[in-house]
Design an enzyme around this catalytic site. Structure first.
Site, mmCIF file in Angstrom:
data_model
loop_
_atom_site.group_PDB
_atom_site.id
_atom_site.type_symbol
_atom_site.label_atom_id
_atom_site.label_comp_id
_atom_site.label_asym_id
_atom_site.label_seq_id
_atom_site.Cartn_x
_atom_site.Cartn_y
_atom_site.Cartn_z
ATOM 1 N N ARG A 48 0.846 -1.205 0.000
ATOM 2 C CA ARG A 48 0.000 0.000 0.000
ATOM 3 C C ARG A 48 0.882 1.257 0.000
ATOM 4 O O ARG A 48 0.612 2.214 -0.683
ATOM 5 C CB ARG A 48 -0.939 0.013 1.213
ATOM 6 C CG ARG A 48 -1.628 1.343 1.367
ATOM 7 C CD ARG A 48 -2.883 1.392 2.227
ATOM 8 N NE ARG A 48 -2.996 0.450 3.294
ATOM 9 C CZ ARG A 48 -2.394 0.569 4.505
ATOM 10 N NH1 ARG A 48 -1.609 1.605 4.771
ATOM 11 N NH2 ARG A 48 -2.584 -0.348 5.416
ATOM 12 N N TYR A 101 -14.928 18.738 -15.247
ATOM 13 C CA TYR A 101 -15.439 17.373 -15.440
ATOM 14 C C TYR A 101 -16.554 17.106 -14.419
ATOM 15 O O TYR A 101 -16.436 17.487 -13.258
ATOM 16 C CB TYR A 101 -14.269 16.401 -15.261
ATOM 17 C CG TYR A 101 -14.654 14.953 -15.203
ATOM 18 C CD1 TYR A 101 -15.166 14.308 -16.320
ATOM 19 C CD2 TYR A 101 -14.497 14.220 -14.031
ATOM 20 C CE1 TYR A 101 -15.523 12.973 -16.266
ATOM 21 C CE2 TYR A 101 -14.845 12.884 -13.971
ATOM 22 C CZ TYR A 101 -15.364 12.264 -15.087
ATOM 23 O OH TYR A 101 -15.709 10.948 -15.026
ATOM 24 N N ASP A 172 -5.422 19.643 -13.866
ATOM 25 C CA ASP A 172 -5.859 18.352 -14.400
ATOM 26 C C ASP A 172 -5.461 18.327 -15.877
ATOM 27 O O ASP A 172 -6.020 19.053 -16.695
ATOM 28 C CB ASP A 172 -7.382 18.209 -14.220
ATOM 29 C CG ASP A 172 -7.895 16.845 -14.666
ATOM 30 O OD1 ASP A 172 -7.291 16.249 -15.582
ATOM 31 O OD2 ASP A 172 -8.913 16.393 -14.119
ATOM 32 N N LYS A 197 -7.625 7.350 -19.192
ATOM 33 C CA LYS A 197 -7.896 7.877 -20.530
ATOM 34 C C LYS A 197 -6.685 7.611 -21.444
ATOM 35 O O LYS A 197 -6.328 6.474 -21.640
ATOM 36 C CB LYS A 197 -8.243 9.357 -20.423
ATOM 37 C CG LYS A 197 -9.229 9.694 -19.288
ATOM 38 C CD LYS A 197 -10.618 9.131 -19.521
ATOM 39 C CE LYS A 197 -11.509 9.209 -18.286
ATOM 40 N NZ LYS A 197 -11.694 10.501 -17.676
HETATM 41 C C1 LIG Z 1 -12.126 10.881 -16.355
HETATM 42 C C2 LIG Z 1 -11.659 12.150 -15.755
HETATM 43 C C3 LIG Z 1 -11.446 12.264 -14.381
HETATM 44 C C4 LIG Z 1 -11.750 11.121 -13.426
HETATM 45 O O1 LIG Z 1 -10.897 10.052 -13.635
HETATM 46 P P1 LIG Z 1 -11.282 8.503 -13.299
HETATM 47 O O2 LIG Z 1 -10.033 7.785 -13.619
HETATM 48 O O3 LIG Z 1 -12.437 8.160 -14.147
HETATM 49 O O4 LIG Z 1 -11.623 8.477 -11.840
HETATM 50 C C5 LIG Z 1 -10.967 13.458 -13.896
HETATM 51 N N1 LIG Z 1 -10.717 14.506 -14.710
HETATM 52 C C6 LIG Z 1 -10.922 14.432 -16.038
HETATM 53 C C7 LIG Z 1 -10.616 15.611 -16.895
HETATM 54 C C8 LIG Z 1 -11.402 13.265 -16.598
HETATM 55 O O5 LIG Z 1 -11.628 13.217 -17.910
#
Ligand SMILES: *Cc1c(COP(=O)(O)O)cnc(C)c1O
Length: 382
Positions: A48, A101, A172, A197
């Site tokens: 962890r 998001y 982000d 993604k």
């Molecule tokens: C998908 C996404 C998230 C969340 O990520 P997960 O891996 O689905 O928890 C956060 N910010 C953006 C811009 C995203 O596209």
């Protein structure tokens, strides 16, 4: 030697196995590690806190984002949560984009309502307004997301970082990936990714990452990551490392495909408005050219007409799967109002410009001629 991103992604961790000389580093699934002797732990004690496979993936992300420390988390959402918990006290103010998001909106709104911190959602393109908010609230953290999802609005990372004083800035960078934008080089303190993604790229891992250059920030994140138990699993880290080997060519080819498809869509009568950072009339193109080295492979558009047309169009498509998420090798189409941004209340959606005729496309690695033919046929059927 200035090693390029493609070389870093391919070579990271190769030949690091001493037991068998594996070229590809083996996955370490053990949760626990024996002590050398009484009170003498090895660098690894419990997975962890720290795991060899996760470490390799973290090193790659640090290098790609020009950072020094990375914490891989169980999801993009837990990466954002980790940053909030690590740095915000009760009454601390966090400034976030009004059009972030949907999942981020839901999390930050919930943290605000639970009294964990105070969250202000605002249009961060308005620098004058931001300066006022800085002056009044002395925020602890400003959270940026650029380009925004799904409207592809752009905020100026460098300008915001140059006026933020000691406010922490977290960006982000999921949409752009480290290939097209590097917030740490633009003055940000923290970069966040949803690795689910583009980074993994094959739509089969949920994971997140937080990256920084600062050892104090990294220590806080590591402590909280271990304490909360939001660190990513060895298996997911392994898959992610494998996916990231091809990140650079994937991002470039998907972007090429997207440019061709957007070009086709610009001449489409059924489209009312098109949203893509690569359009010459994009209102923030001066910022785009300054901070991005490409336009990415996601675009949105508002279809003309009514819901009936939208349903017919979606039904006719064969090569764009109706699904959430983006950045995988397969092309996807999403209806943000009922899918990715369903967690956002109607009035906030409206304010962010998300209406019922808006569709978002993530362009994959299929042949662009096939993708265009599929769109062409589907437009002709509505
Ligand atoms: C998908 C996404 C998230 C969340 O990520 P997960 O891996 O689905 O928890 C956060 N910010 C953006 C811009 C995203 O596209």
């Amino acid at each position: 030697m200035d090693i390029k991103q493609s070389t870093i992604s391919i070579r990271n961790g190769l030949n690091s196995d001493e037991q068998h000389g594996c070229v590809v580093p083996p996955i370490t699934l053990s949760t626990t590690y024996n002590f050398l002797e009484f009170n003498k732990p090895r660098p690894y004690d419990y997975s962890r806190r720290k795991n060899p496979t996760r470490d390799l993936t973290q090193t790659l992300l640090s290098n790609l984002e020009y950072g020094k420390h990375t914490i891989i988390t169980s999801s993009g959402m837990s990466a954002i949560y980790l940053v909030c918990i690590a740095f915000l006290q009760k009454d601390d103010v966090l400034i976030a984009p009004y059009d972030c998001y949907g999942g981020t909106y839901r999390l930050l709104d919930a943290l605000h309502k639970k009294g964990i911190c105070k969250v202000l959602f605002t249009d961060q393109r308005d620098i004058k307004k931001l300066l006022e908010l800085f002056e009044i609230y002395h925020p602890k953290l400003i959270f940026l997301e650029t380009p925004s999802n799904p409207m592809l609005r752009i905020v100026d990372i460098n300008t915001i970082c140059s006026v933020k004083n000691d406010t922490l800035c977290a960006v982000d960078n999921t949409f752009m990936t480290p290939v097209l934008q590097n917030p740490l080089l633009l003055g940000a303190d923290i970069v966040i990714h949803s690795c689910s993604k583009y980074l993994n790229g094959h739509s089969d891992v949920i994971a997140g990452a937080v990256i920084t250059k600062d050892i104090y920030i990294a220590n806080q994140l590591n402590w909280w990551g271990n304490t909360l138990g939001v660190t990513g699993s060895a298996f997911d880290s392994y898959q992610l490392l494998r996916g990231m080997r091809t990140l650079i060519p994937r991002v470039h080819q998907q972007q090429k495909n997207a440019a061709k498809i957007v070009d086709f869509c610009q001449k489409q009568d059924h489209i009312k408005t098109l949203y893509y950072p690569g359009l010459s009339n994009h209102s923030e193109s001066h910022i785009i050219n300054k901070q991005q080295s490409g336009f990415g492979s996601i675009f949105s558009f508002e279809l003309k007409g009514n819901k009936n047309k939208l349903l017919k169009f979606l039904k006719a498509l064969k090569l764009f799967t109706l699904a959430e998420s983006f950045g995988g090798v397969e092309s996807l189409i999403a209806h943000p109002a009922t899918m990715t941004h369903a967690a956002m209340p109607d009035n906030i959606q409206k304010k962010a410009g998300i209406n019922n005729m808006l569709l978002r496309i993530s362009v994959g690695l299929e042949d662009s001629d096939d993708l265009i033919a599929d769109l062409k046929k589907s437009f002709s059927l509505i």
